[in-house]
Write a protein that holds these residues in place. Structure first.
Motif, PDB file in Angstrom:
ATOM      1  N   TYR A  25     -70.704  26.135 -43.026  1.00  0.00           N
ATOM      2  CA  TYR A  25     -69.771  25.439 -43.900  1.00  0.00           C
ATOM      3  C   TYR A  25     -70.313  24.807 -45.462  1.00  0.00           C
ATOM      4  N   PRO A  71     -61.990  23.810 -37.780  1.00  0.00           N
ATOM      5  CA  PRO A  71     -62.278  24.168 -36.078  1.00  0.00           C
ATOM      6  C   PRO A  71     -63.099  25.085 -35.765  1.00  0.00           C
ATOM      7  N   LEU A  74     -66.875  24.234 -38.755  1.00  0.00           N
ATOM      8  CA  LEU A  74     -67.572  23.083 -38.746  1.00  0.00           C
ATOM      9  C   LEU A  74     -67.742  22.379 -37.405  1.00  0.00           C
ATOM     10  N   TRP A  75     -66.693  22.623 -36.485  1.00  0.00           N
ATOM     11  CA  TRP A  75     -66.998  22.061 -35.070  1.00  0.00           C
ATOM     12  C   TRP A  75     -67.278  22.830 -33.940  1.00  0.00           C
ATOM     13  N   THR A  79     -70.889  23.025 -32.239  1.00  0.00           N
ATOM     14  CA  THR A  79     -71.102  22.298 -30.952  1.00  0.00           C
ATOM     15  C   THR A  79     -71.147  23.082 -29.820  1.00  0.00           C
ATOM     16  N   GLY A 148     -67.285  22.212 -27.083  1.00  0.00           N
ATOM     17  CA  GLY A 148     -67.800  23.347 -27.585  1.00  0.00           C
ATOM     18  C   GLY A 148     -67.439  24.779 -27.150  1.00  0.00           C
ATOM     19  N   PRO A 151     -62.269  24.351 -25.875  1.00  0.00           N
ATOM     20  CA  PRO A 151     -61.987  23.876 -26.888  1.00  0.00           C
ATOM     21  C   PRO A 151     -60.532  23.439 -26.429  1.00  0.00           C
ATOM     22  N   MET A 155     -58.523  18.514 -30.466  1.00  0.00           N
ATOM     23  CA  MET A 155     -59.679  18.319 -31.642  1.00  0.00           C
ATOM     24  C   MET A 155     -59.297  19.700 -32.461  1.00  0.00           C
ATOM     25  N   MET A 159     -59.750  18.765 -36.688  1.00  0.00           N
ATOM     26  CA  MET A 159     -60.578  19.478 -37.662  1.00  0.00           C
ATOM     27  C   MET A 159     -59.878  20.102 -38.867  1.00  0.00           C
ATOM     28  N   SER A 196     -60.930  13.603 -40.514  1.00  0.00           N
ATOM     29  CA  SER A 196     -61.254  14.741 -39.503  1.00  0.00           C
ATOM     30  C   SER A 196     -62.263  13.902 -38.795  1.00  0.00           C
ATOM     31  N   GLY A 200     -61.309  13.203 -34.980  1.00  0.00           N
ATOM     32  CA  GLY A 200     -62.195  13.738 -33.991  1.00  0.00           C
ATOM     33  C   GLY A 200     -62.852  13.137 -33.013  1.00  0.00           C
ATOM     34  N   PHE A 204     -62.252  13.347 -28.938  1.00  0.00           N
ATOM     35  CA  PHE A 204     -63.292  13.510 -28.095  1.00  0.00           C
ATOM     36  C   PHE A 204     -63.308  12.390 -27.024  1.00  0.00           C
TER      37      PHE A 204
END
Length: 248
Positions: A25, A71, A74-75, A79, A148, A151, A155, A159, A196, A200, A204
């Motif tokens: 990112y 998504p 970054l996530w 993750t 992770g 998904p 979420m 993101m 975000s 997020g 979660f």
């Protein structure tokens, strides 16, 4: 004897993967903005000067970048890797303890095609390094593991602002952009990242919040949850008995 080395090797591999995923990112943002900023500004100006190209930029390219950089980059990528990294090092520590020497430390389950994060497959996907013996730490890690590798839509939506923040961040870092526009883009990027982060955390917590209703009761509890609840009830019952005996 070799178990600590095997888990340590997996820990090193997942650490490298996590660091690489973590760098995508900010690294890609810096590369686009710093490598040849004049060319980026020129290309953006040309696209914005054409109604058709400007429409393609706004309707197609920006949303596509938002999906990839938010998504996914970054996530999902970080993750999907850091829980496995930490679990590997947890097993290294456990494998060195005498009370874990003769027991199995991790297990593997299999997800059906399309259920796990990654490229499409026609066979089941191995979900490895899951703990055999649970602890508070492994329970937390397995929540992120599931987030992770499996998904969910909430979420994903949370993101998307961070993906748009990547676009705004590139504009904020470009030398050829007027200072006022750069500061504005930087403020927008910070606000989108904060959005975000808030969404997020909510997504979660909502995903892993307990969902026990009077209609289904303990039917939705896992075997471990039933066992823990039964142990709590037995301790409470024993405590009441002791209090009753003391009052006689």
């Amino acid at each position: 004897m070799l178990r600590p080395f095997g888990y340590a090797l997996q820990g090193v591999v997942w650490t490298v993967i996590w660091l690489a995923a973590l760098a995508i990112y900010p690294g890609s943002m810096l590369y686009v903005a710093v490598d040849d900023p004049a060319a980026v500004v020129r290309n953006m100006s040309e696209m914005l000067s054409s109604p058709v190209q400007a429409t393609v930029l706004v309707v197609v390219l920006v949303p596509l970048v938002a999906v990839v950089m938010g998504p996914a980059a970054l996530w999902l990528l970080p993750t999907a890797s850091w829980p496995l990294m930490v679990l590997s090092w947890v097993y290294v520590g456990r494998s060195l303890r005498p009370d874990h020497r003769s027991e199995r430390l991790s297990r593997t389950t299999w997800a059906r095609p399309g259920e796990a994060f990654g490229p499409p497959t026609v066979t089941s996907v191995a979900m490895s390094l899951q703990p055999v013996r649970r602890s508070r730490l492994t329970d937390v890690l397995m929540r992120f593991y599931a987030a992770g590798w499996n998904p969910d839509g909430r979420m994903f939506l949370a993101m998307l602002p961070a993906g748009l923040a990547w676009v705004a961040g590139v504009v904020a870092l470009l030398d050829g952009v007027p200072p006022a526009a750069r500061w504005t883009a930087g403020a927008v990027a910070a606000a989108l990242l904060a959005t975000s982060a808030v969404l997020g955390v909510r997504a979660f917590r909502a995903r892993f919040a307990p969902r026990v209703t009077p209609a289904d009761g303990v039917a939705r509890w896992s075997p471990e949850e039933r066992r823990d609840r039964l142990a709590q009830l037995r301790r409470a019952q024993a405590s009441r008995r002791r209090g009753s005996d003391a009052g006689r």
